[in-house]
Design a protein around this motif. Structure first.
Motif, PDB file in Angstrom:
ATOM      1  N   ARG A 110       0.876  -1.168   0.000  1.00  0.00           N
ATOM      2  CA  ARG A 110       0.000   0.000   0.000  1.00  0.00           C
ATOM      3  C   ARG A 110       0.913   1.219   0.000  1.00  0.00           C
ATOM      4  O   ARG A 110       1.693   1.417   0.931  1.00  0.00           O
ATOM      5  N   ILE A 111       0.811   2.030  -1.032  1.00  0.00           N
ATOM      6  CA  ILE A 111       1.716   3.160  -1.210  1.00  0.00           C
ATOM      7  C   ILE A 111       0.964   4.435  -0.834  1.00  0.00           C
ATOM      8  O   ILE A 111      -0.053   4.778  -1.441  1.00  0.00           O
ATOM      9  N   VAL A 112       1.479   5.136   0.198  1.00  0.00           N
ATOM     10  CA  VAL A 112       0.808   6.314   0.726  1.00  0.00           C
ATOM     11  C   VAL A 112       1.757   7.505   0.660  1.00  0.00           C
ATOM     12  O   VAL A 112       2.952   7.373   0.940  1.00  0.00           O
ATOM     13  N   GLY A 113       1.230   8.672   0.286  1.00  0.00           N
ATOM     14  CA  GLY A 113       2.056   9.869   0.250  1.00  0.00           C
ATOM     15  C   GLY A 113       1.276  11.042  -0.282  1.00  0.00           C
ATOM     16  O   GLY A 113       0.174  10.875  -0.828  1.00  0.00           O
ATOM     17  N   LEU A 168      -1.105  -7.134  -5.067  1.00  0.00           N
ATOM     18  CA  LEU A 168      -1.772  -5.843  -5.197  1.00  0.00           C
ATOM     19  C   LEU A 168      -0.845  -4.711  -4.797  1.00  0.00           C
ATOM     20  O   LEU A 168      -0.284  -4.702  -3.701  1.00  0.00           O
ATOM     21  N   LEU A 169      -0.683  -3.747  -5.702  1.00  0.00           N
ATOM     22  CA  LEU A 169       0.045  -2.521  -5.412  1.00  0.00           C
ATOM     23  C   LEU A 169      -0.911  -1.347  -5.602  1.00  0.00           C
ATOM     24  O   LEU A 169      -1.575  -1.268  -6.631  1.00  0.00           O
ATOM     25  N   LEU A 190      -3.472  -0.577  -8.610  1.00  0.00           N
ATOM     26  CA  LEU A 190      -4.617   0.300  -8.373  1.00  0.00           C
ATOM     27  C   LEU A 190      -4.093   1.671  -7.977  1.00  0.00           C
ATOM     28  O   LEU A 190      -3.479   1.834  -6.917  1.00  0.00           O
ATOM     29  N   ASP A 191      -4.321   2.656  -8.819  1.00  0.00           N
ATOM     30  CA  ASP A 191      -3.788   4.003  -8.613  1.00  0.00           C
ATOM     31  C   ASP A 191      -4.903   4.951  -8.179  1.00  0.00           C
ATOM     32  O   ASP A 191      -5.653   5.475  -9.011  1.00  0.00           O
ATOM     33  N   ASP A 192      -5.045   5.141  -6.877  1.00  0.00           N
ATOM     34  CA  ASP A 192      -5.988   6.115  -6.314  1.00  0.00           C
ATOM     35  C   ASP A 192      -7.432   5.839  -6.726  1.00  0.00           C
ATOM     36  O   ASP A 192      -8.237   6.766  -6.859  1.00  0.00           O
ATOM     37  N   LYS A 239       3.879   8.363  -6.291  1.00  0.00           N
ATOM     38  CA  LYS A 239       3.104   7.103  -6.155  1.00  0.00           C
ATOM     39  C   LYS A 239       2.727   6.549  -7.531  1.00  0.00           C
ATOM     40  O   LYS A 239       2.947   5.374  -7.823  1.00  0.00           O
ATOM     41  N   SER A 240       2.156   7.392  -8.378  1.00  0.00           N
ATOM     42  CA  SER A 240       1.751   6.934  -9.718  1.00  0.00           C
ATOM     43  C   SER A 240       2.957   6.562 -10.566  1.00  0.00           C
ATOM     44  O   SER A 240       2.888   5.648 -11.403  1.00  0.00           O
TER      45      SER A 240
END
Length: 367
Positions: free
Chosen positions: A27-30, A366-367, A340-342, A36-37
């Motif tokens: 899970r990429i948060v920022g 899943l990213l 999954l981008d946003d 992120k993208s």
């Protein structure tokens, strides 16, 4: 299939970064504009070997790249992929010529140089972002590109044919423009003779694309419509719209064989090319073929791009992407990596739950 590690160098805003990816994913948060993208774009580029966000791969090179070392601008992505057959390392290097728009791309697999067409699909991935609503609401070119991305990852022959078809189409269109300037008579023996070679080449390669697209869309129609029933009311239908009127696709059953489809398509397309010769010369372009085809997306028989709400269009794309992931798993025997981008900001809690459950059911990282 899973991505175990990704390394970025001079890619987008990253001078250098190394990420070890857990089997379940990340899970990429920022904050906004933190990269992120860009990280997800890099992973997708390992799968397709081209940027799916930019019109040119050159745009993925970090601004100012190479200046500190006195080198031309460059970028590098390395991915370590693990599946049931073992481990594979893919490296994609880009080098720009500051004086021209040119770009050198180098692909290395397990230390050995490879052509792009030989390395696409080593990693398979499905990408979904808020902009993907354009798949339902955008132009036919968006949907053709979508089919090309899916098929290029799962069918190497398709990618070879797609590359060759582009070159043949460019040659034929160039000849059509020349004939138009010369005011050549469409049915004159010399005109027919000049076009005959490129017509044969176009049909021979083009039927490979059309047949495989049609078979994929039929598979996606069954898979996506099932997913859509769990998301919304109504019946989702996906249909391949072929610009060449042909009986080959009228009775596309489960047992349809690519070779049989190609044979009928070739016969019908050859006739259509003859009938459209005058119009092609007048316009200077080939007016029929896979470059003019479309993917119809309808709910209860109505085009969702024209009559669907923004929310309904989004759910159609969610269902289609889940169907795509299922199709890739069925074809390759391995679940793809899901990017999954946003998208959660665009879905309510129930639909987020359905999407996550679908990804988990497929066994996708899943990213």
């Amino acid at each position: 299939m899973r991505l175990a590690r990704v390394e970025l160098e001079q890619f987008r805003l990253y001078p250098r970064m190394v990420v070890d990816v857990p089997p379940a994913g990340l899970r990429i948060v920022g904050p906004n504009a933190s990269g992120k993208s860009s990280l997800l774009e890099a992973v997708m580029m390992l799968a397709t070997l081209r940027s799916t966000r930019a019109s040119s791969d050159r745009d993925a090179i970090r601004w100012g790249s190479g200046e500190d070392y006195g080198l031309p601008p460059f970028a590098r992505i390395v991915g370590r992929v693990e599946d049931d057959d073992g481990q594979t390392t893919i490296e994609v290097s880009l080098e720009a010529d500051p004086a021209t728009p040119g770009l050198k791309k180098r692909v290395v697999v397990d230390g050995q140089p490879r052509r792009v067409v030989e390395a696409v699909g080593i990693l398979t991935a499905v990408s979904f972002s808020p902009e993907d609503v354009g798949l339902a609401a955008g132009s036919p070119a968006n949907r053709r590109r979508y089919l090309d991305i899916v098929l290029s990852q799962t069918d190497r022959r398709y990618l070879f044919a797609l590359t060759r078809y582009g070159r043949i189409l460019s040659q034929r269109n160039g000849l059509l423009r020349s004939l138009g300037k010369e005011r050549a008579a469409p049915n004159a023996a010399s005109t027919v003779a000049q076009l005959a070679f490129w017509d044969r080449e176009l049909v021979e390669v083009g039927v490979c694309l059309v047949a495989r697209r049609a078979i994929l869309v039929r598979r996606l129609d069954a898979l996506a419509s099932e997913r859509f029933r769990g998301l919304s009311r109504g019946t989702l239908g996906l249909t391949y719209l072929n610009s060449v009127t042909s009986t080959a696709l009228d009775h596309l059953g489960d047992g349809a064989k690519v070779g049989d489809l190609e044979q009928v398509l070739a016969r019908d397309w050859t006739e259509v090319l003859g009938a459209s010769r005058a119009e092609d010369i007048r316009r200077g372009v080939t007016t029929v073929g896979p470059q003019r085809d479309d993917l119809a997306m309808e709910v209860d028989g109505h085009p969702v791009g024209q009559f669907g709400s923004r929310g309904q269009q989004r759910l159609v794309v969610v269902a289609t992407k889940l169907g795509e992931a299922t199709a890739i798993r069925e074809i390759t025997g391995q679940p793809p990596v899901m990017l999954l981008d946003d998208v959660f900001s665009e879905l309510d809690e129930r639909h987020v739950g359905h999407l996550i459950a679908g990804v988990g059911e497929l066994g996708c990282q899943l990213l």
